[in-house]
Design a protein around this motif. Sequence first.
Motif, PDB file in Angstrom:
ATOM      1  N   GLU A  19       0.839  -1.208   0.000  1.00  0.00           N
ATOM      2  CA  GLU A  19       0.000   0.000   0.000  1.00  0.00           C
ATOM      3  C   GLU A  19       0.865   1.246   0.000  1.00  0.00           C
ATOM      4  O   GLU A  19       1.935   1.286   0.620  1.00  0.00           O
ATOM      5  CB  GLU A  19      -0.909   0.010   1.234  1.00  0.00           C
ATOM      6  CG  GLU A  19      -1.891  -1.157   1.282  1.00  0.00           C
ATOM      7  CD  GLU A  19      -2.693  -1.213   2.577  1.00  0.00           C
ATOM      8  OE1 GLU A  19      -3.711  -1.919   2.601  1.00  0.00           O
ATOM      9  OE2 GLU A  19      -2.284  -0.559   3.559  1.00  0.00           O
ATOM     10  N   TYR A  21       1.021   5.409   0.815  1.00  0.00           N
ATOM     11  CA  TYR A  21       0.426   6.496   1.608  1.00  0.00           C
ATOM     12  C   TYR A  21       1.190   7.790   1.345  1.00  0.00           C
ATOM     13  O   TYR A  21       2.393   7.766   1.060  1.00  0.00           O
ATOM     14  CB  TYR A  21       0.508   6.192   3.109  1.00  0.00           C
ATOM     15  CG  TYR A  21      -0.293   5.001   3.550  1.00  0.00           C
ATOM     16  CD1 TYR A  21      -1.545   5.150   4.130  1.00  0.00           C
ATOM     17  CD2 TYR A  21       0.213   3.708   3.412  1.00  0.00           C
ATOM     18  CE1 TYR A  21      -2.290   4.053   4.549  1.00  0.00           C
ATOM     19  CE2 TYR A  21      -0.514   2.603   3.818  1.00  0.00           C
ATOM     20  CZ  TYR A  21      -1.762   2.788   4.391  1.00  0.00           C
ATOM     21  OH  TYR A  21      -2.488   1.694   4.804  1.00  0.00           O
ATOM     22  N   THR A  32      -4.848   7.456   4.763  1.00  0.00           N
ATOM     23  CA  THR A  32      -5.536   7.174   3.508  1.00  0.00           C
ATOM     24  C   THR A  32      -4.632   6.422   2.543  1.00  0.00           C
ATOM     25  O   THR A  32      -3.508   6.861   2.268  1.00  0.00           O
ATOM     26  CB  THR A  32      -5.998   8.483   2.843  1.00  0.00           C
ATOM     27  OG1 THR A  32      -6.848   9.205   3.748  1.00  0.00           O
ATOM     28  CG2 THR A  32      -6.764   8.186   1.564  1.00  0.00           C
ATOM     29  N   VAL A  33      -5.124   5.287   2.048  1.00  0.00           N
ATOM     30  CA  VAL A  33      -4.372   4.517   1.059  1.00  0.00           C
ATOM     31  C   VAL A  33      -4.537   5.181  -0.304  1.00  0.00           C
ATOM     32  O   VAL A  33      -5.654   5.313  -0.819  1.00  0.00           O
ATOM     33  CB  VAL A  33      -4.855   3.059   1.004  1.00  0.00           C
ATOM     34  CG1 VAL A  33      -4.079   2.279  -0.053  1.00  0.00           C
ATOM     35  CG2 VAL A  33      -4.704   2.388   2.365  1.00  0.00           C
ATOM     36  N   THR A  36      -2.730   0.676  -4.272  1.00  0.00           N
ATOM     37  CA  THR A  36      -2.382  -0.673  -3.832  1.00  0.00           C
ATOM     38  C   THR A  36      -1.803  -1.452  -5.005  1.00  0.00           C
ATOM     39  O   THR A  36      -2.279  -1.329  -6.140  1.00  0.00           O
ATOM     40  CB  THR A  36      -3.619  -1.416  -3.290  1.00  0.00           C
ATOM     41  OG1 THR A  36      -4.148  -0.697  -2.178  1.00  0.00           O
ATOM     42  CG2 THR A  36      -3.262  -2.816  -2.836  1.00  0.00           C
ATOM     43  N   LYS A  58       3.529   0.578   2.852  1.00  0.00           N
ATOM     44  CA  LYS A  58       3.209  -0.434   3.860  1.00  0.00           C
ATOM     45  C   LYS A  58       3.140  -1.794   3.189  1.00  0.00           C
ATOM     46  O   LYS A  58       2.414  -1.972   2.201  1.00  0.00           O
ATOM     47  CB  LYS A  58       1.880  -0.117   4.542  1.00  0.00           C
ATOM     48  CG  LYS A  58       1.498  -1.111   5.631  1.00  0.00           C
ATOM     49  CD  LYS A  58       0.200  -0.722   6.323  1.00  0.00           C
ATOM     50  CE  LYS A  58      -0.155  -1.685   7.440  1.00  0.00           C
ATOM     51  NZ  LYS A  58      -1.423  -1.303   8.126  1.00  0.00           N
TER      52      LYS A  58
END
Length: 254
Positions: A19, A21, A32-33, A36, A58
């Motif tokens: 992910e 950010y 907030t993502v 992805t 992440k």
Amino acid sequence: NANGQQDGGESGVAGVTVELYACDANGQPTGTVLATDVTDGSGNYNFTGLKPGDYAVKFLTPAGYTLTSANVGGDGSDSDAGIGGLTGCYNLESGETDNTIDAGLVPLASLGDRVWEDKDGDGQQDNGENGIPGATVKLYTCVNNAPGVFVAQTTTDANGNYNFSNLQPGEYIVEFVTPGGYTRTQTDVGADGTDSDAGTGGLTGCYLLSPGENDDTVDAGYYKPAALGDRVWRDDNANGQQDGGESGVAGVTV
């Protein structure tokens, strides 16, 4: 080898969710993502078309793995995934590509095998010797060849089998609690894969588990105490049989 560096021969991990950010003015990832991605067959991922700015990544740890040590050694080949799989913040300028943001995953280990009834008391699992269900097995870290921190507890299944999975690589020691009505058999007699490893107090020796290792040789054998005896009698007619009216003989040492 859990050293935090990408060494030759270490393969990428496919199917890992990553992910992206944005980072705030305090250098912290926002909640907030932004995007992805999922790693490909070689473990690679990529976020493109980004505006200049500060970003964090992440990595979501897949089942069967744990994160390796972060920020060990050269930055281009280290792991940047820290607590919770989050990296620090990276500033991207116009046209910049940063291909150094990596995550190392260490395969988790497992340990286990069987608690069985050693019918002949020889310390080996022979054909026809059944497992003991419902036996309690405890797992500890091993510190100076003794139990350290309690890790987990389980009970054997209907076949006497047990298993501790998803273990961090490291040293462990197992404690077998003697089932009711049984006595512990001989320890470390014969082949290791089929012997009993439960020593004094039901404790095994220490087992060093490497990343991804499955040690299925940690067993414990027990037998039910047996009994033998009957009678000394006066054979009045010397026919070798206990006949009616022939009395027992008291005080005979056996």
